[in-house]
Motif scaffolding. Structure first.
Motif, PDB file in Angstrom:
ATOM      1  N   SER A  40       0.828  -1.208   0.000  1.00 34.45           N
ATOM      2  CA  SER A  40       0.000   0.000   0.000  1.00 34.45           C
ATOM      3  C   SER A  40       0.861   1.257   0.000  1.00 34.45           C
ATOM      4  O   SER A  40       1.710   1.446   0.880  1.00 34.45           O
ATOM      5  CB  SER A  40      -0.919   0.003   1.229  1.00 34.45           C
ATOM      6  N   GLU A 114      -2.637  -3.590  -7.226  1.00 34.84           N
ATOM      7  CA  GLU A 114      -3.649  -4.246  -6.402  1.00 34.84           C
ATOM      8  C   GLU A 114      -3.211  -4.225  -4.945  1.00 34.84           C
ATOM      9  O   GLU A 114      -2.128  -4.681  -4.606  1.00 34.84           O
ATOM     10  CB  GLU A 114      -3.853  -5.694  -6.869  1.00 34.84           C
ATOM     11  N   LEU A 172     -11.706   0.590  -1.075  1.00 37.23           N
ATOM     12  CA  LEU A 172     -11.218  -0.601  -1.771  1.00 37.23           C
ATOM     13  C   LEU A 172     -12.111  -1.807  -1.510  1.00 37.23           C
ATOM     14  O   LEU A 172     -12.442  -2.577  -2.427  1.00 37.23           O
ATOM     15  CB  LEU A 172      -9.791  -0.914  -1.326  1.00 37.23           C
ATOM     16  N   GLY A 176     -13.938  -1.586  -4.786  1.00 34.87           N
ATOM     17  CA  GLY A 176     -12.874  -2.160  -5.594  1.00 34.87           C
ATOM     18  C   GLY A 176     -12.165  -1.146  -6.477  1.00 34.87           C
ATOM     19  O   GLY A 176     -11.388  -1.522  -7.365  1.00 34.87           O
ATOM     20  N   PRO A 178      -9.500   0.884  -7.952  1.00 32.27           N
ATOM     21  CA  PRO A 178      -8.064   0.624  -7.814  1.00 32.27           C
ATOM     22  C   PRO A 178      -7.231   1.851  -7.451  1.00 32.27           C
ATOM     23  O   PRO A 178      -6.068   1.712  -7.063  1.00 32.27           O
ATOM     24  CB  PRO A 178      -7.668   0.097  -9.200  1.00 32.27           C
TER      25      PRO A 178
END
Length: 301
Positions: A40, A114, A172, A176, A178
């Motif tokens: 991250s 991701e 997220l 979802g 990105p």
């Protein structure tokens, strides 16, 4: 009484800084593990923030410890400038973190990575808990201590960074999207940059012997001229040893009838007391001189 009160707070403030540092180090270790496991960028940005804030807390602890050391013949002002120098290094470190995060973030806007949301959420929440604990601990200290307040502001920035990580994780997990992690990291960087620039400006101002922001030099001169027996003021300088220790020097021209010795009613004692009470300047150097002497000096107008 005021002198004793200040020293009474000093030991407690050092303990509070030590507790806040321990919590920040624990949060930093947790953030490093989380950033390594998840990749991250938001956690990395927050990690950089935590590292610089740990440095700020260390500097605050060092400054608090050195503040009690007496001056020497080599360092006549003592070691009060240490915290100013370390603050400058902390600010430069913040700028480096911001530049790196922005460069990495721009790259991820082109190719999003991701990032698992759940680990981000857990680490961000734990980090926020640690920040809140540190803020509560620091809030109980001496609020007149700018060193302590500065440390609290750093921790507050950490808390906001943790909130950004949590929001990115929630987005997220629910959508979802990105780019959530990247956007959060850029927001954290935007939060850090103004603080870093402000801190650098303050350090630059102190090192260049600038007058403290809360002291109006023109007002100081006017107040000195209003002291009974003072006919003129020149070579007036106001500067700061650190953010809590303003200092001042001046040549004070007195009238023939003025009391130039010591004791109640003298120009020197009257001016010194006024500077302490009105402007908070304890370290003053006043040269009292007769009007005839002033004309033989090469001084600023």
């Amino acid at each position: 009484m005021g002198h004793g009160h200040g020293h009474g707070h000093a030991g407690g403030d050092r303990r509070r800084l030590a507790v806040a540092l321990a919590v920040t180090v624990a949060a930093t270790v947790l953030g490093a593990i989380g950033a390594a496991l998840t990749g991250s960028l938001a956690l990395l940005a927050d990690l950089g923030h935590l590292l610089t804030d740990a440095g700020a807390l260390v500097a605050a602890l060092i400054a608090a410890a050195l503040a009690g050391r007496p001056a020497s013949m080599e360092r006549t002002y003592g070691l009060g400038r240490v915290e100013v120098l370390v603050a400058g290094l902390n600010a430069l470190a913040l700028v480096v973190v911001v530049v790196w995060v922005v460069a990495e973030g721009v790259g991820r806007l082109v190719e999003p990575a991701e990032v698992p949301g759940l680990p981000m959420l857990l680490i961000g929440a734990l980090g926020l808990v640690g920040n809140v604990i540190s803020l509560v601990v620091l809030a109980g200290g001496d609020r007149r201590n700018m060193n302590l307040r500065g440390a609290a502001l750093h921790v507050l920035g950490d808390a906001l960074g943790s909130v950004g990580v949590i929001l990115a994780a929630v987005v997220l997990m629910t959508t979802g999207w990105p780019y959530a992690d990247t956007v959060a990291s850029l927001l954290i960087a935007a939060l850090i940059l103004p603080r870093a620039v402000t801190l650098l400006r303050e350090v630059w101002h102190v090192l260049l012997e600038g007058a403290p922001r809360h002291i109006d030099v023109a007002e100081v001169k006017a107040a000195l001229l209003a002291v009974p027996g003072v006919a003129g003021v020149h070579d007036l300088h106001v500067w700061a040893i650190n953010d809590r220790r303003p200092a001042m020097s001046a040549h004070v021209v007195v009238t023939p009838a003025a009391r130039t010795g010591c004791g109640e009613g003298s120009v020197l004692d009257h001016a010194g007391a006024m500077l302490r009470e009105r402007f908070g300047v304890v370290h003053t150097t006043l040269q009292v001189e007769a009007h005839a002497h002033a004309h033989h000096e090469d001084h600023c107008g």
